[in-house]
Design a protein around this motif. Structure first.
Motif, PDB file in Angstrom:
ATOM      1  N   ALA A 525       0.818  -1.213   0.000  1.00 32.86           N
ATOM      2  CA  ALA A 525       0.000   0.000   0.000  1.00 32.86           C
ATOM      3  C   ALA A 525       0.855   1.268   0.000  1.00 32.86           C
ATOM      4  N   GLY A 526       2.186   1.124  -0.104  1.00 38.78           N
ATOM      5  CA  GLY A 526       3.056   2.287  -0.080  1.00 38.78           C
ATOM      6  C   GLY A 526       3.169   2.921   1.289  1.00 38.78           C
ATOM      7  N   ARG A 527       3.119   2.083   2.342  1.00 42.50           N
ATOM      8  CA  ARG A 527       3.158   2.570   3.712  1.00 42.50           C
ATOM      9  C   ARG A 527       4.202   1.792   4.507  1.00 42.50           C
ATOM     10  N   PRO A 528       4.663   2.319   5.663  1.00 40.55           N
ATOM     11  CA  PRO A 528       5.649   1.582   6.465  1.00 40.55           C
ATOM     12  C   PRO A 528       5.110   0.240   6.943  1.00 40.55           C
ATOM     13  N   ARG A 529       3.840   0.228   7.329  1.00 44.14           N
ATOM     14  CA  ARG A 529       3.158  -1.004   7.746  1.00 44.14           C
ATOM     15  C   ARG A 529       1.659  -0.738   7.813  1.00 44.14           C
ATOM     16  N   ARG A 530       0.885  -1.800   7.730  1.00 46.93           N
ATOM     17  CA  ARG A 530      -0.549  -1.727   8.012  1.00 46.93           C
ATOM     18  C   ARG A 530      -0.800  -2.621   9.214  1.00 46.93           C
ATOM     19  N   LYS A 531      -1.187  -1.999  10.300  1.00 45.34           N
ATOM     20  CA  LYS A 531      -1.282  -2.716  11.567  1.00 45.34           C
ATOM     21  C   LYS A 531      -2.509  -3.615  11.628  1.00 45.34           C
ATOM     22  N   VAL A 532      -2.303  -4.797  12.175  1.00 46.21           N
ATOM     23  CA  VAL A 532      -3.410  -5.662  12.557  1.00 46.21           C
ATOM     24  C   VAL A 532      -3.839  -5.209  13.947  1.00 46.21           C
ATOM     25  N   VAL A 533      -5.120  -4.920  14.137  1.00 43.58           N
ATOM     26  CA  VAL A 533      -5.560  -4.307  15.390  1.00 43.58           C
ATOM     27  C   VAL A 533      -6.454  -5.211  16.224  1.00 43.58           C
ATOM     28  N   ASP A 534      -6.870  -6.346  15.673  1.00 41.34           N
ATOM     29  CA  ASP A 534      -7.720  -7.275  16.412  1.00 41.34           C
ATOM     30  C   ASP A 534      -6.857  -8.403  16.992  1.00 41.34           C
TER      31      ASP A 534
END
Length: 549
Positions: A525-534
């Motif tokens: 996604a062009g981001r440092p990370r996409r956090k899993v929040v569940d």
């Protein structure tokens, strides 16, 4: 040319010990290290060797020739801190010693096996683990109630401050030590007791932080529409306990009571262009909510004046140069001081807002009286204050009795933090800390030392300092622990192996798999990370990764 410490400084002080000419201060052994906003390079003594650049874990040090326009203020700040004369800026530092001594690390017998449980997985915990693992034959098991480590670096640093999060690279090195182990998703008092940890480890170190917000203690504080800045920070950072939006974003104005760095962080993030945040590690649910937010104004209230403001100069500089918003100070008469904060506010703010732009209003000499509303928040009643200097030189804000009402649907309090008690561990209800002397836990405040039990970080000293302040704090505690081992106060006995992590508890390998998953999802996604929040989803991701190998 000299090197300059700039805005992302974390206070780690590794640069000070790397400097061959002792030009970076304050160092952890100096009295003003605990109160300084950052560390500073003396431009007269700097020899431009670049050793500090390599030592800095967050990339905060630059050659003067490479500073951006907004960073040039740090040239002056670094110089002022080292100035010999009293120029009235509040940054002066005393004469420095010939060199900054590195506190000696206690050494124990290399044949002595030592097992230590560290409760908490934030910076203080990992710095403590790092110091312990420098010894031979030491095993460190780090436990945290969350399925993810790194504490406020993951869940507290604003998403648009990615440089500060670079300190995570240091944590990765600590985690890679063969004596290091994680048990994430384990809560002391629920899943395991203090006595069980002592039964299976030679010592226990508590690094549980200070996550409870102080209250305003005014009428209406519990009305729907009240929240805390900490809740908002946790929400936009993807903390699994804060997935639901803690505040109403349908109104055009939010009021924040308190003017520390967290207050400015929250104000900046709430008013930033959501598309500029889309390239950060902000939680997806927060980004979606901010894209439809109607908030245009955040008012930040301070009891005292600009010179006494709780926010740091680096944080203020970042706000003043933010491209998406204006900073408004209506009380221009308060900005005539010669201190750095007043000058920056005088030069970088306006008296009236441009209605076409989002803006932060910094309002000084005002204190909350009551949160207004019938069923939900409709406004905040405030009183104006005046400054009175006491015999001890402390400047206090005294209510004048002149009241105003600020209309708003949301009030955030950001007036400090307290530690919460840990079941089975002594706690001081007055200071809201684990009672201790130099990190050795006491059975009661002012009482006797509790065997084999220690504390580091905010739970030890209160909510003060920066990420890197925990380094020297943890070293002091670990040195006392090792001294107790060396002097026979911690007996060398065969202790039973701790129970293995149960289903839903992540070990180090599990964290690495989750970390890799988040980074890869972010990369796509062009981001440092996409956090899993569940929480359940975190475990599912790890199990799927293990099954796919």
């Amino acid at each position: 040319m000299t090197h300059v410490v700039t805005q992302p400084c974390c206070g780690d002080a590794a640069c000070a010990f790397a400097c061959p000419v002792n030009c970076i201060h304050p160092t952890p052994d100096e009295p003003d290290f605990a109160t300084a906003e950052m560390v500073y390079i003396d431009p007269q003594a700097c020899v431009d060797c670049g050793a500090c650049v390599k030592a800095c874990p967050v990339g905060a040090i630059k050659p003067e020739s490479r500073l951006t326009a907004e960073e040039h203020v740090f040239v002056e700040l670094n110089a002022l801190f080292h100035a010999d004369s009293d120029v009235g800026n509040g940054l002066e530092s005393p004469t420095r010693p010939a060199q900054a001594p590195v506190p000696p690390v206690v050494r124990i017998d290399g044949s002595r096996r030592l097992s230590v449980a560290v409760v908490g997985a934030g910076p203080a915990a990992l710095y403590a683990a790092d110091e312990l693992l420098k010894q031979r034959q030491v095993q460190v098991r780090v436990l945290d109630r969350l399925p993810t480590p790194h504490g406020l670096v993951r869940a507290g640093v604003a998403p648009d401050h990615q440089h500060t999060k670079d300190i995570g690279r240091l944590f990765e090195k600590i985690e890679s030590h063969p004596g290091f182990a994680y048990e994430l998703g384990v809560e002391v008092g629920t899943d395991v007791t203090h006595d069980q940890l002592l039964a299976t480890h030679d010592a226990v170190v508590y690094a549980t932080g200070a996550a409870v917000d102080r209250r305003l203690d005014v009428p209406g504080e519990d009305l729907p529409g009240n929240a805390t800045a900490t809740d908002v920070v946790a929400w936009y950072n993807g903390h699994p306990d804060h997935v639901e939006a803690p505040l109403d974003l349908s109104g055009d104005r939010i009021v924040v009571v308190g003017n520390g760095n967290v207050a400015l962080d929250v104000s900046r993030v709430l008013l930033s262009d959501p598309e500029s945040l889309a390239s950060t590690d902000i939680a997806d649910h927060a980004l979606d909510a901010l894209r439809v937010s109607r908030v245009r104004v955040v008012e930040v209230l301070a009891r005292r004046g600009p010179a006494q403001a709780a926010f740091t100069v680096p944080e203020l500089v970042g706000l003043l140069h933010h491209p998406d918003l204006d900073v408004v100070v209506p009380q221009r008469e308060l900005l005539d001081g010669d201190d750095v904060k007043s000058r920056l506010l005088r030069e970088g703010t306006v008296a009236e807002a441009d209605p076409a732009r989002r803006h932060v209003v910094l309002r000084f000499l005002v204190a909350p009286v009551a949160v207004l509303g019938d069923g939900s928040v409709t406004g905040l009643e405030v009183t104006r204050t005046s400054l009175v200097t006491g015999p001890d030189g402390v400047v206090a804000a005294v209510p004048t009795g002149d009241h105003d009402v600020i209309p708003t649907r949301a009030v955030l309090r950001s007036v400090g933090y307290r530690s919460a008690p840990v079941p089975g561990v002594p706690f001081d209800p007055v200071t809201h800390r684990i009672p201790n002397v130099g990190g050795r836990v006491l059975d009661v405040p002012g009482g006797d030392v509790l065997p084999r039990t220690y504390v580091v970080g905010w739970a030890k000293r209160g909510p003060s300092g920066f990420i890197g302040t925990n380094k020297s704090c943890s070293l002091e505690t670990v040195n006392h622990l090792l001294s107790d081992v060396a002097q026979g106060r911690i007996e060398a006995v065969d202790r039973p192996e701790p129970l293995r992590a149960t289903a839903g508890v992540l070990d180090r390998e599990g964290w690495l798999l989750l970390d890799a998953h988040e980074r890869e999802a972010g990369r796509r996604a062009g981001r440092p990370r996409r956090k899993v929040v569940d929480r359940r989803r975190m475990v599912d991701v790890v199990e799927a990764a293990r099954g796919g190998r």
